[in-house]
Motif scaffolding. Structure first.
Motif, mmCIF file in Angstrom:
data_model
loop_
_atom_site.group_PDB
_atom_site.id
_atom_site.type_symbol
_atom_site.label_atom_id
_atom_site.label_comp_id
_atom_site.label_asym_id
_atom_site.label_seq_id
_atom_site.Cartn_x
_atom_site.Cartn_y
_atom_site.Cartn_z
ATOM 1 N N LYS A 302 0.845 -1.209 0.000
ATOM 2 C CA LYS A 302 0.000 0.000 0.000
ATOM 3 C C LYS A 302 0.877 1.254 0.000
ATOM 4 C CE LYS A 302 -4.048 -2.217 1.945
ATOM 5 N NZ LYS A 302 -4.957 -2.348 3.072
ATOM 6 N N ALA A 303 0.274 2.376 -0.393
ATOM 7 C CA ALA A 303 1.018 3.629 -0.599
ATOM 8 C C ALA A 303 1.927 4.030 0.579
ATOM 9 C CB ALA A 303 0.047 4.745 -0.951
ATOM 10 N N PRO A 304 1.449 4.025 1.844
ATOM 11 C CA PRO A 304 2.345 4.476 2.927
ATOM 12 C C PRO A 304 3.613 3.618 3.051
ATOM 13 C CG PRO A 304 0.069 4.374 3.690
ATOM 14 C CD PRO A 304 0.095 3.709 2.351
ATOM 15 N N GLN A 305 3.442 2.286 2.885
ATOM 16 C CA GLN A 305 4.602 1.390 3.006
ATOM 17 C C GLN A 305 5.568 1.590 1.817
ATOM 18 O OE1 GLN A 305 1.294 0.176 3.719
ATOM 19 N NE2 GLN A 305 1.935 0.750 5.776
ATOM 20 N N ALA A 306 4.982 1.858 0.654
ATOM 21 C CA ALA A 306 5.821 2.139 -0.528
ATOM 22 C C ALA A 306 6.609 3.429 -0.291
ATOM 23 C CB ALA A 306 4.949 2.267 -1.774
ATOM 24 N N ALA A 307 5.960 4.408 0.331
ATOM 25 C CA ALA A 307 6.624 5.684 0.645
ATOM 26 C C ALA A 307 7.772 5.462 1.628
ATOM 27 C CB ALA A 307 5.617 6.669 1.217
ATOM 28 N N LYS A 349 -4.396 6.102 2.098
ATOM 29 C CA LYS A 349 -3.586 5.049 2.728
ATOM 30 C C LYS A 349 -3.888 3.640 2.226
ATOM 31 C CE LYS A 349 -2.621 7.532 6.978
ATOM 32 N NZ LYS A 349 -2.747 7.626 8.424
ATOM 33 N N GLU A 350 -5.062 3.441 1.651
ATOM 34 C CA GLU A 350 -5.430 2.084 1.238
ATOM 35 C C GLU A 350 -5.031 1.783 -0.218
ATOM 36 O OE1 GLU A 350 -6.617 -0.347 3.301
ATOM 37 O OE2 GLU A 350 -6.080 1.218 4.729
ATOM 38 N N TYR A 351 -4.474 2.768 -0.912
ATOM 39 C CA TYR A 351 -4.140 2.573 -2.334
ATOM 40 C C TYR A 351 -3.033 1.525 -2.480
ATOM 41 C CZ TYR A 351 -2.461 3.391 -7.082
ATOM 42 O OH TYR A 351 -2.066 3.210 -8.391
ATOM 43 N N VAL A 352 -3.274 0.530 -3.355
ATOM 44 C CA VAL A 352 -2.260 -0.498 -3.621
ATOM 45 C C VAL A 352 -1.449 -0.060 -4.845
ATOM 46 C CG1 VAL A 352 -1.879 -2.913 -4.277
ATOM 47 C CG2 VAL A 352 -3.675 -2.331 -2.627
ATOM 48 N N VAL A 353 -0.148 0.103 -4.639
ATOM 49 C CA VAL A 353 0.737 0.619 -5.700
ATOM 50 C C VAL A 353 0.881 -0.401 -6.832
ATOM 51 C CG1 VAL A 353 3.097 1.426 -6.185
ATOM 52 C CG2 VAL A 353 1.965 2.063 -4.040
ATOM 53 N N LYS A 354 0.854 0.110 -8.069
ATOM 54 C CA LYS A 354 0.977 -0.777 -9.249
ATOM 55 C C LYS A 354 2.331 -0.584 -9.926
ATOM 56 C CE LYS A 354 -3.956 -0.216 -10.340
ATOM 57 N NZ LYS A 354 -4.120 0.995 -9.540
ATOM 58 N N ASP A 355 2.735 -1.595 -10.690
ATOM 59 C CA ASP A 355 3.994 -1.502 -11.433
ATOM 60 C C ASP A 355 3.895 -0.352 -12.439
ATOM 61 O OD1 ASP A 355 6.614 -2.615 -12.061
ATOM 62 O OD2 ASP A 355 5.757 -3.107 -14.006
#
Length: 365
Positions: A302-307, A349-355
């Motif tokens: 998810k976006a926060p963890q990707a950040a 915060k719930e957005y799942v990051v895509k390739d």
């Protein structure tokens, strides 16, 4: 990401390692650095980065990297100290996945340690050494856990798991095929860091003639593929000799050379695709005047963890993410134009990051 390269002597393992790490030597941001003689850092080829860097006139373009560890000394009896013995086993415990180089070519000038070419036997030899090493780890853990197991229910439960895993391995099966029964067991099992629980990618090393049809006409390669299908592993066909030649060329010469051979991509590119697929990895991108960069994350992040990959402050103070697809951004020619067309999303915060997402994180700490 850290990949350990294993294989019996004379299968082309060191040739492959040297050519892969040499291939990554050209990048200015990550010059090939020898952390010790058998560790090399290689940049992940990603054509999206150059195009984004050009769009933003970035001063610096930084690709994602993979660390390769050449794990030497693996012979029959390594777990008992033969060859370089246990030294290699400690190196391999730290890797995310194992690249197992298997010899699938005949050459009377290069002696095979067991006298003839038999990829399935070679795979079994290495698997057995890894199994023996895992059993040794479990035995030490069992001795430690059994002391307190009589008085402690949790320890007794873990002891039961340890004994079941050990029996599973003693049957000649790999740890990755063991099924845990609940979350506690899953957590303990992951903590043992067993070698035979790690994902494996088989590199079928063939002669130049077998490269164009991806080893379809090579009976040895078919054996490796059958074996890998049973183990749920990835396989890619490579010619270590050709990789060595490719490593000496610049980009333009490399494209021409691959074309002459009837190939679309080099072995390094095949290996990176296979490892990303096996480990469930993707890349998202950040871009600006100072730097365009690729960041490697697991699918489903998810976006926060990707950040948080960029900096822990980004995760801690995450507000939202401005997200645009890489291709949409290129087609529009600028972020402002993409915004006008409604192609830039404001994600929480719930957005799942895509390739291939190009992301600008908003945060406040």
């Amino acid at each position: 990401m850290k990949l350990g390269i294993v294989g019996l002597p004379n299968v082309g393992k060191s040739t492959l390692f040297n050519s892969l790490t040499k291939a990554g030597a050209e990048s200015a941001n990550y010059p090939f650095c020898t952390i010790d003689p058998n560790v090399g850092v290689v940049t992940v080829p990603d054509e999206r980065l150059k195009k984004l860097g050009d769009l933003y006139h970035s001063k610096k373009v930084t690709p994602a990297v993979i660390e390769f560890v050449d794990i030497a000394g693996l012979v029959k009896g390594a777990s008992k100290g033969e060859g370089l013995g246990n030294q290699f086993l400690s190196n391999i415990r730290e890797v995310d996945a194992i690249v197992h180089v298997v010899r699938c070519f005949e050459d009377s000038n290069i002696v095979h340690v067991d006298g003839n070419i038999n990829p399935v036997r070679d795979i079994e030899t290495i698997n057995l050494e890894l199994i023996f090493s895992d059993i040794e780890i479990l035995e030490r853990r069992i001795a430690k856990t059994s002391k307190g197991a009589r008085m402690d229910k949790t320890l007794a439960k873990e002891l039961n798991l340890l004994e079941r895993v050990k029996a599973h391995l003693e049957d000649g099966r790999l740890a990755k095929s063991f099924e845990t029964e609940d979350e506690d067991e899953q957590e303990w099992f992951a903590g043992y860091n067993l070698l035979t629980a790690k994902p494996v990618i088989y590199a079928a090393n063939v002669s130049e003639d077998d490269l164009a049809d991806d080893g379809a006409g090579n009976a040895f390669v078919q054996e490796v593929r059958r074996n890998a299908a049973e183990e749920k592993c990835e396989v890619f066909v490579i010619c270590a000799q050709i990789e060595q030649e490719i490593a000496e060329l610049d980009d333009e010469e490399k494209s021409m050379f691959l074309e002459e051979l009837g190939l679309e991509e080099s072995g390094l590119e095949k290996l990176i695709k296979a490892s990303y697929s096996l480990l469930g990895l993707i890349s998202y991108l950040t871009s600006g005047e100072d730097e365009t960069r690729a960041w490697t994350i697991k699918k489903g992040t998810k976006a926060p963890q990707a950040a948080g990959k960029i900096h822990t402050d980004f995760e801690r103070g995450f507000i939202r993410a401005e997200v645009v697809n890489y291709q949409d951004l290129l087609d529009c020619g600028s972020l402002a134009a993409a915004k006008e067309k409604g192609l830039v999303g404001l994600e929480g915060k719930e957005y799942v990051v895509k390739d291939g997402d190009v992301i600008l994180f908003r945060f406040n700490v």
